[in-house]
Scaffold this motif. Structure first.
Motif, PDB file in Angstrom:
ATOM      1  N   LEU A   1     -70.106 -21.294  15.850  1.00  0.00           N
ATOM      2  CA  LEU A   1     -69.808 -20.414  16.980  1.00  0.00           C
ATOM      3  C   LEU A   1     -68.350 -19.958  16.950  1.00  0.00           C
ATOM      4  N   ARG A   2     -67.439 -20.869  16.662  1.00  0.00           N
ATOM      5  CA  ARG A   2     -66.005 -20.517  16.575  1.00  0.00           C
ATOM      6  C   ARG A   2     -65.740 -19.534  15.446  1.00  0.00           C
ATOM      7  N   ALA A   3     -66.489 -19.671  14.349  1.00  0.00           N
ATOM      8  CA  ALA A   3     -66.302 -18.799  13.187  1.00  0.00           C
ATOM      9  C   ALA A   3     -66.994 -17.446  13.361  1.00  0.00           C
ATOM     10  N   GLY A   4     -67.765 -17.306  14.428  1.00  0.00           N
ATOM     11  CA  GLY A   4     -68.476 -16.053  14.655  1.00  0.00           C
ATOM     12  C   GLY A   4     -69.752 -15.919  13.847  1.00  0.00           C
ATOM     13  N   THR A   5     -70.260 -17.041  13.340  1.00  0.00           N
ATOM     14  CA  THR A   5     -71.523 -17.018  12.609  1.00  0.00           C
ATOM     15  C   THR A   5     -72.624 -16.550  13.559  1.00  0.00           C
ATOM     16  N   PRO A   6     -73.422 -15.584  13.153  1.00  0.00           N
ATOM     17  CA  PRO A   6     -74.449 -15.052  14.061  1.00  0.00           C
ATOM     18  C   PRO A   6     -75.636 -16.009  14.229  1.00  0.00           C
ATOM     19  N   ILE A   7     -75.511 -16.905  15.181  1.00  0.00           N
ATOM     20  CA  ILE A   7     -76.611 -17.807  15.524  1.00  0.00           C
ATOM     21  C   ILE A   7     -76.952 -17.615  16.998  1.00  0.00           C
ATOM     22  N   VAL A   8     -78.196 -17.863  17.323  1.00  0.00           N
ATOM     23  CA  VAL A   8     -78.655 -17.817  18.712  1.00  0.00           C
ATOM     24  C   VAL A   8     -78.967 -19.255  19.105  1.00  0.00           C
ATOM     25  N   VAL A   9     -78.234 -19.751  20.096  1.00  0.00           N
ATOM     26  CA  VAL A   9     -78.408 -21.131  20.544  1.00  0.00           C
ATOM     27  C   VAL A   9     -79.345 -21.125  21.748  1.00  0.00           C
ATOM     28  N   ILE A  10     -80.422 -21.896  21.646  1.00  0.00           N
ATOM     29  CA  ILE A  10     -81.452 -21.922  22.682  1.00  0.00           C
ATOM     30  C   ILE A  10     -81.564 -23.324  23.270  1.00  0.00           C
ATOM     31  N   ASP A  11     -81.413 -23.404  24.583  1.00  0.00           N
ATOM     32  CA  ASP A  11     -81.609 -24.644  25.337  1.00  0.00           C
ATOM     33  C   ASP A  11     -83.068 -24.669  25.764  1.00  0.00           C
ATOM     34  N   VAL A  12     -83.821 -25.652  25.272  1.00  0.00           N
ATOM     35  CA  VAL A  12     -85.262 -25.696  25.538  1.00  0.00           C
ATOM     36  C   VAL A  12     -85.627 -26.670  26.662  1.00  0.00           C
TER      37      VAL A  12
ATOM     38  N   HIS B   1     -81.329 -19.959  27.893  1.00  0.00           N
ATOM     39  CA  HIS B   1     -82.331 -20.915  28.355  1.00  0.00           C
ATOM     40  C   HIS B   1     -83.721 -20.363  28.101  1.00  0.00           C
ATOM     41  N   MET B   2     -84.517 -21.149  27.394  1.00  0.00           N
ATOM     42  CA  MET B   2     -85.905 -20.783  27.130  1.00  0.00           C
ATOM     43  C   MET B   2     -86.672 -22.091  26.951  1.00  0.00           C
ATOM     44  N   HIS B   3     -87.321 -22.542  28.017  1.00  0.00           N
ATOM     45  CA  HIS B   3     -88.071 -23.787  27.937  1.00  0.00           C
ATOM     46  C   HIS B   3     -89.027 -23.696  26.754  1.00  0.00           C
ATOM     47  N   TYR B   4     -89.216 -24.812  26.064  1.00  0.00           N
ATOM     48  CA  TYR B   4     -90.041 -24.783  24.848  1.00  0.00           C
ATOM     49  C   TYR B   4     -91.442 -24.239  25.103  1.00  0.00           C
ATOM     50  N   SER B   5     -91.972 -24.411  26.311  1.00  0.00           N
ATOM     51  CA  SER B   5     -93.323 -23.912  26.608  1.00  0.00           C
ATOM     52  C   SER B   5     -93.364 -22.393  26.767  1.00  0.00           C
ATOM     53  N   GLU B   6     -92.205 -21.750  26.869  1.00  0.00           N
ATOM     54  CA  GLU B   6     -92.131 -20.297  27.052  1.00  0.00           C
ATOM     55  C   GLU B   6     -91.822 -19.540  25.761  1.00  0.00           C
ATOM     56  N   ILE B   7     -91.486 -20.254  24.703  1.00  0.00           N
ATOM     57  CA  ILE B   7     -91.016 -19.606  23.476  1.00  0.00           C
ATOM     58  C   ILE B   7     -92.044 -18.634  22.912  1.00  0.00           C
ATOM     59  N   GLU B   8     -93.288 -19.029  22.846  1.00  0.00           N
ATOM     60  CA  GLU B   8     -94.328 -18.187  22.249  1.00  0.00           C
ATOM     61  C   GLU B   8     -94.403 -16.820  22.920  1.00  0.00           C
ATOM     62  N   THR B   9     -94.230 -16.777  24.236  1.00  0.00           N
ATOM     63  CA  THR B   9     -94.345 -15.504  24.943  1.00  0.00           C
ATOM     64  C   THR B   9     -93.010 -14.774  25.088  1.00  0.00           C
TER      65      THR B   9
ATOM     66  N   TRP C   1     -82.125 -32.530  25.410  1.00  0.00           N
ATOM     67  CA  TRP C   1     -81.162 -33.376  26.090  1.00  0.00           C
ATOM     68  C   TRP C   1     -80.418 -34.319  25.156  1.00  0.00           C
ATOM     69  N   SER C   2     -81.137 -35.095  24.353  1.00  0.00           N
ATOM     70  CA  SER C   2     -80.489 -36.169  23.597  1.00  0.00           C
ATOM     71  C   SER C   2     -81.353 -36.586  22.417  1.00  0.00           C
ATOM     72  N   PRO C   3     -80.889 -37.570  21.648  1.00  0.00           N
ATOM     73  CA  PRO C   3     -81.740 -38.067  20.562  1.00  0.00           C
ATOM     74  C   PRO C   3     -83.043 -38.680  21.061  1.00  0.00           C
ATOM     75  N   GLY C   4     -83.099 -39.022  22.336  1.00  0.00           N
ATOM     76  CA  GLY C   4     -84.314 -39.602  22.904  1.00  0.00           C
ATOM     77  C   GLY C   4     -85.279 -38.571  23.454  1.00  0.00           C
ATOM     78  N   CYS C   5     -85.062 -37.309  23.152  1.00  0.00           N
ATOM     79  CA  CYS C   5     -85.883 -36.215  23.678  1.00  0.00           C
ATOM     80  C   CYS C   5     -86.495 -35.448  22.513  1.00  0.00           C
ATOM     81  N   ASN C   6     -87.782 -35.139  22.593  1.00  0.00           N
ATOM     82  CA  ASN C   6     -88.398 -34.394  21.498  1.00  0.00           C
ATOM     83  C   ASN C   6     -88.653 -32.922  21.833  1.00  0.00           C
ATOM     84  N   ALA C   7     -88.104 -32.437  22.932  1.00  0.00           N
ATOM     85  CA  ALA C   7     -88.284 -31.030  23.287  1.00  0.00           C
ATOM     86  C   ALA C   7     -87.655 -30.114  22.244  1.00  0.00           C
ATOM     87  N   GLY C   8     -86.560 -30.553  21.611  1.00  0.00           N
ATOM     88  CA  GLY C   8     -85.951 -29.747  20.556  1.00  0.00           C
ATOM     89  C   GLY C   8     -86.909 -29.539  19.400  1.00  0.00           C
ATOM     90  N   ALA C   9     -87.605 -30.594  19.009  1.00  0.00           N
ATOM     91  CA  ALA C   9     -88.593 -30.481  17.935  1.00  0.00           C
ATOM     92  C   ALA C   9     -89.741 -29.568  18.362  1.00  0.00           C
TER      93      ALA C   9
END
Length: 139
Positions: free
Chosen positions: A25-36, A52-60, A77-85
């Protein structure tokens, strides 16, 4: 049997971490960061500039909101959360190039990177176990 080097190369193709996302992000690399995460978790704070795009909304939502050639990074949220996967899987099924930010928002905060909430963008104290405290100029 899979070669160890192939395994770790593949793993790095699909994962990233807070320090690498911050550097991109600091280098200006074009990435889109999504909080699920949930709307409640989003309101508590998020990676500054994330979408913000909850994982259940991504498909639509993703096909209408995120260009298909985007490099996407998802986090929960954390390593204890599988919403990122779950989010990474949903983006992958849509054909996006996506990586999961291991450690999630917890490690983003613990490493002292910019956090955004209703009050604006700020930094929380760096956890000395996970991040390197910033040295302030004493001028």
């Amino acid at each position: 049997m899979i070669d160890r080097a192939d395994y770790f190369a593949a793993k790095l193709e699909y994962e990233t971490d807070a320090s690498d996302v911050h550097a991109d992000l600091r280098a200006g690399t074009p990435i889109v960061v999504i909080d699920v995460r949930s709307a409640e978790a989003w309101a508590q704070g998020r990676v500054a500039g994330a979408t913000h795009m909850h994982y259940s909304e991504i498909e639509t939502r993703a096909p209408a909101e995120i260009p298909s050639d985007s490099e996407v990074v998802v986090y929960c949220w954390s390593p204890g959360c599988n919403a990122g996967a779950k989010g990474a899987l949903a983006f992958s099924r849509l054909g996006y190039s996506v990586r999961e930010m291991i450690g999630g928002f917890e490690y983003w905060v613990r490493e002292g990177y910019p956090v955004e909430d209703a009050d604006g963008v700020h930094h929380r104290p760096v956890d000395p176990l996970t991040g390197i405290p910033r040295v302030r100029n004493r001028a």
